[in-house]
Design a protein around this motif. Structure first.
Motif, PDB file in Angstrom:
ATOM      1  N   SER A 170       0.822  -1.215   0.000  1.00 47.24           N
ATOM      2  CA  SER A 170       0.000   0.000   0.000  1.00 47.24           C
ATOM      3  C   SER A 170       0.854   1.262   0.000  1.00 47.24           C
ATOM      4  O   SER A 170       0.416   2.315  -0.472  1.00 47.24           O
ATOM      5  N   ILE A 171       2.094   1.164   0.499  1.00 44.96           N
ATOM      6  CA  ILE A 171       2.980   2.329   0.533  1.00 44.96           C
ATOM      7  C   ILE A 171       3.758   2.472  -0.776  1.00 44.96           C
ATOM      8  O   ILE A 171       3.815   3.551  -1.372  1.00 44.96           O
ATOM      9  N   GLU A 172       4.385   1.379  -1.226  1.00 47.97           N
ATOM     10  CA  GLU A 172       5.150   1.361  -2.487  1.00 47.97           C
ATOM     11  C   GLU A 172       4.677   0.160  -3.297  1.00 47.97           C
ATOM     12  O   GLU A 172       5.212  -0.942  -3.145  1.00 47.97           O
ATOM     13  N   PRO A 173       3.672   0.340  -4.169  1.00 42.34           N
ATOM     14  CA  PRO A 173       3.041  -0.810  -4.841  1.00 42.34           C
ATOM     15  C   PRO A 173       4.008  -1.770  -5.538  1.00 42.34           C
ATOM     16  O   PRO A 173       3.941  -2.980  -5.300  1.00 42.34           O
ATOM     17  N   ILE A 174       4.897  -1.266  -6.370  1.00 42.02           N
ATOM     18  CA  ILE A 174       5.747  -2.167  -7.154  1.00 42.02           C
ATOM     19  C   ILE A 174       6.807  -2.820  -6.272  1.00 42.02           C
ATOM     20  O   ILE A 174       6.898  -4.058  -6.181  1.00 42.02           O
ATOM     21  N   ILE A 175       7.630  -2.006  -5.620  1.00 39.05           N
ATOM     22  CA  ILE A 175       8.702  -2.553  -4.775  1.00 39.05           C
ATOM     23  C   ILE A 175       8.112  -3.304  -3.587  1.00 39.05           C
ATOM     24  O   ILE A 175       8.595  -4.374  -3.209  1.00 39.05           O
ATOM     25  N   GLY A 176       7.057  -2.751  -2.988  1.00 37.59           N
ATOM     26  CA  GLY A 176       6.461  -3.367  -1.806  1.00 37.59           C
ATOM     27  C   GLY A 176       5.877  -4.736  -2.087  1.00 37.59           C
ATOM     28  O   GLY A 176       6.148  -5.700  -1.369  1.00 37.59           O
ATOM     29  N   ILE A 177       5.072  -4.837  -3.143  1.00 38.63           N
ATOM     30  CA  ILE A 177       4.442  -6.123  -3.482  1.00 38.63           C
ATOM     31  C   ILE A 177       5.490  -7.144  -3.891  1.00 38.63           C
ATOM     32  O   ILE A 177       5.462  -8.308  -3.465  1.00 38.63           O
ATOM     33  N   THR A 178       6.452  -6.717  -4.726  1.00 39.91           N
ATOM     34  CA  THR A 178       7.507  -7.635  -5.180  1.00 39.91           C
ATOM     35  C   THR A 178       8.335  -8.140  -4.007  1.00 39.91           C
ATOM     36  O   THR A 178       8.600  -9.345  -3.893  1.00 39.91           O
ATOM     37  N   SER A 179       8.755  -7.229  -3.132  1.00 38.32           N
ATOM     38  CA  SER A 179       9.579  -7.619  -1.978  1.00 38.32           C
ATOM     39  C   SER A 179       8.807  -8.531  -1.038  1.00 38.32           C
ATOM     40  O   SER A 179       9.349  -9.520  -0.537  1.00 38.32           O
ATOM     41  N   ASP A 180       7.538  -8.200  -0.786  1.00 41.35           N
ATOM     42  CA  ASP A 180       6.726  -9.017   0.115  1.00 41.35           C
ATOM     43  C   ASP A 180       6.500 -10.412  -0.465  1.00 41.35           C
ATOM     44  O   ASP A 180       6.539 -11.411   0.267  1.00 41.35           O
ATOM     45  N   PHE A 181       6.281 -10.492  -1.773  1.00 38.76           N
ATOM     46  CA  PHE A 181       6.103 -11.796  -2.424  1.00 38.76           C
ATOM     47  C   PHE A 181       7.372 -12.639  -2.305  1.00 38.76           C
ATOM     48  O   PHE A 181       7.317 -13.819  -1.927  1.00 38.76           O
ATOM     49  N   ILE A 182       8.520 -12.046  -2.636  1.00 38.50           N
ATOM     50  CA  ILE A 182       9.786 -12.785  -2.561  1.00 38.50           C
ATOM     51  C   ILE A 182      10.052 -13.234  -1.124  1.00 38.50           C
ATOM     52  O   ILE A 182      10.475 -14.369  -0.882  1.00 38.50           O
ATOM     53  N   HIS A 183       9.779 -12.344  -0.180  1.00 37.37           N
ATOM     54  CA  HIS A 183      10.006 -12.643   1.237  1.00 37.37           C
ATOM     55  C   HIS A 183       9.164 -13.837   1.683  1.00 37.37           C
ATOM     56  O   HIS A 183       9.684 -14.808   2.246  1.00 37.37           O
ATOM     57  N   LEU A 184       7.867 -13.776   1.410  1.00 37.48           N
ATOM     58  CA  LEU A 184       6.965 -14.842   1.839  1.00 37.48           C
ATOM     59  C   LEU A 184       7.214 -16.134   1.074  1.00 37.48           C
ATOM     60  O   LEU A 184       7.161 -17.227   1.651  1.00 37.48           O
ATOM     61  N   MET A 185       7.523 -16.025  -0.206  1.00 36.46           N
ATOM     62  CA  MET A 185       7.777 -17.215  -1.023  1.00 36.46           C
ATOM     63  C   MET A 185       9.049 -17.933  -0.555  1.00 36.46           C
ATOM     64  O   MET A 185       9.066 -19.166  -0.401  1.00 36.46           O
ATOM     65  N   ALA A 186      10.116 -17.163  -0.328  1.00 35.63           N
ATOM     66  CA  ALA A 186      11.382 -17.758   0.095  1.00 35.63           C
ATOM     67  C   ALA A 186      11.241 -18.447   1.449  1.00 35.63           C
ATOM     68  O   ALA A 186      11.720 -19.575   1.642  1.00 35.63           O
ATOM     69  N   VAL A 187      10.565 -17.784   2.372  1.00 30.46           N
ATOM     70  CA  VAL A 187      10.376 -18.376   3.703  1.00 30.46           C
ATOM     71  C   VAL A 187       9.483 -19.610   3.625  1.00 30.46           C
ATOM     72  O   VAL A 187       9.733 -20.621   4.306  1.00 30.46           O
TER      73      VAL A 187
END
Length: 363
Positions: free
Chosen positions: A136-153
């Motif tokens: 919600s704060i940074e759509p492109i970087i935020g969504i991409t980073s959150d996806f990679i973070h959750l996927m990797a974990v």
């Protein structure tokens, strides 16, 4: 309701891990892993739980605005105009595809089933990242980073949990470690890099964030990474050496312990993600974390910053932390129960936390 939301997030992460870990291990040839029996009902329960559990934060928003607009109108508005509601609709659709896929799965089509399941689950994780704070704060970087973070974990935790609890034996453990060690390192690097991007979005200054509940949770999560990395090294290096010397060495308890540490990190993440991130320079005395207040009871406002100054207490807790780390090593060599090892890990984290809090100076 906040407690329900926290529990739902923990269960959501757990469901993703079970699904991702199961699909990956189904794709791994038998000669590269121990014999595993994955119950189909576990996959079904995980897939069915996804839309139910992920709806809890949506319901929280609906109940928050319902007193003003009414329940039905609030339900309609949240699902059609709020990002958390729109994202949940896609989560629901992806989950339905996953449920149908698991229901129609045939033993002879294991690879196709696993590839499709992995792709659909990854798609559902995208919808969760879409509704995140960072998104919600940074759509492109935020969504991409959150996806990679959750996927990797989810990959790391999933493989650890499925191998730890669904293995029928520990045959072919060395071939398993040969590829899983690389995967775990890759997941750790991906988690760390994406975590740095997320912190840059959510937190203005990392150490100053320790004054508020969100920052305290973030610190706790990072401290638990120390025993996690320790047990990951134990499972990847020391266990490998132990098996070469003693083929009857049972590595499964230590994999389960690594899984427990990862679940603790999941829980901490769920708790602090419910707090308002300290993005920006605003800080009031009322917003200060009660935990931080125990160590620093003075007045704290928007101008307050954190510095560090060592003391004799810092030295005491430093030595205690080293001692507890030694006990973690001792517990492995003595093959103590995982409860004892988990206890030493928790005490180690507490000791490092106290050391940091007593070193902090509010300016």
């Amino acid at each position: 309701m906040e407690v329900v939301v926290i529990i739902s997030k923990v269960l959501l992460y757990l469901c993703f891990s079970v699904l991702i870990g199961s699909f990956i291990l189904l794709l791994v040839p038998n000669k590269y892993r121990p014999d595993i029996k994955i119950q189909k009902r576990f996959l079904q329960v995980s897939a069915i739980s996804l839309p139910v559990i992920s709806f809890v934060p949506v319901l929280d928003v609906i109940l928050y605005i319902a007193p003003r607009l009414g329940l039905v109108e609030s339900f309609k508005i949240v699902l059609t105009t709020y990002t958390v509601g729109t994202a949940w609709i896609f989560t629901f659709l992806g989950s339905m595809l996953l449920i149908l896929l698991i229901a129609m799965a045939k033993p002879t089509e294991k690879s196709a089933f696993a590839y499709l399941g992995l792709a659909i689950t990854a798609g559902v994780i995208v919808t969760i990242a879409w509704s995140s704070h960072a998104g919600s704060i940074e759509p492109i970087i935020g969504i991409t980073s959150d996806f990679i973070h959750l996927m990797a974990v989810s990959i790391w935790v999933g493989i650890v949990l499925v191998v730890g609890w669904c293995s029928l034996n520990y045959k072919r453990w060395l071939p398993f470690l040969s590829w899983f060690s690389v995967v775990a390192i890759g997941c750790l690097v991906a988690t760390a890099l994406s975590g740095l991007f997320l912190m840059d979005i959510m937190v203005s200054k990392y150490t100053d964030s320790w004054m508020v509940p969100y920052g305290q949770g973030l610190l706790m999560k990072h401290l638990f990474l120390i025993p996690l990395i320790f047990y990951a090294l134990v499972n990847g290096i020391i266990v490998k050496y132990a098996i070469t010397k003693n083929p009857n060495f049972n590595p499964i308890p230590w994999v389960r312990l690594e899984g427990f540490i990862l679940l603790i990190i999941f829980t901490i993440t769920s708790i602090y993600s419910q707090q308002s991130p300290p993005h920006g320079n605003y800080l009031s005395d009322e917003a200060v974390s009660p935990l931080f207040r125990l160590f620093h009871p003075g007045v704290i406002d928007a101008s307050s910053t954190i510095g560090f100054a060592g003391s004799i207490n810092t030295v005491y807790f430093l030595f205690l932390s080293v001692f507890l780390l030694g006990l973690m090593v001792w517990a492995f060599y003595k093959r103590a129960s995982i409860i004892i090892s988990l206890l030493f890990s928790g005490l180690f984290v507490m000791s490092v936390y106290f050391m940091l809090m007593l070193t902090v100076v509010v300016r």
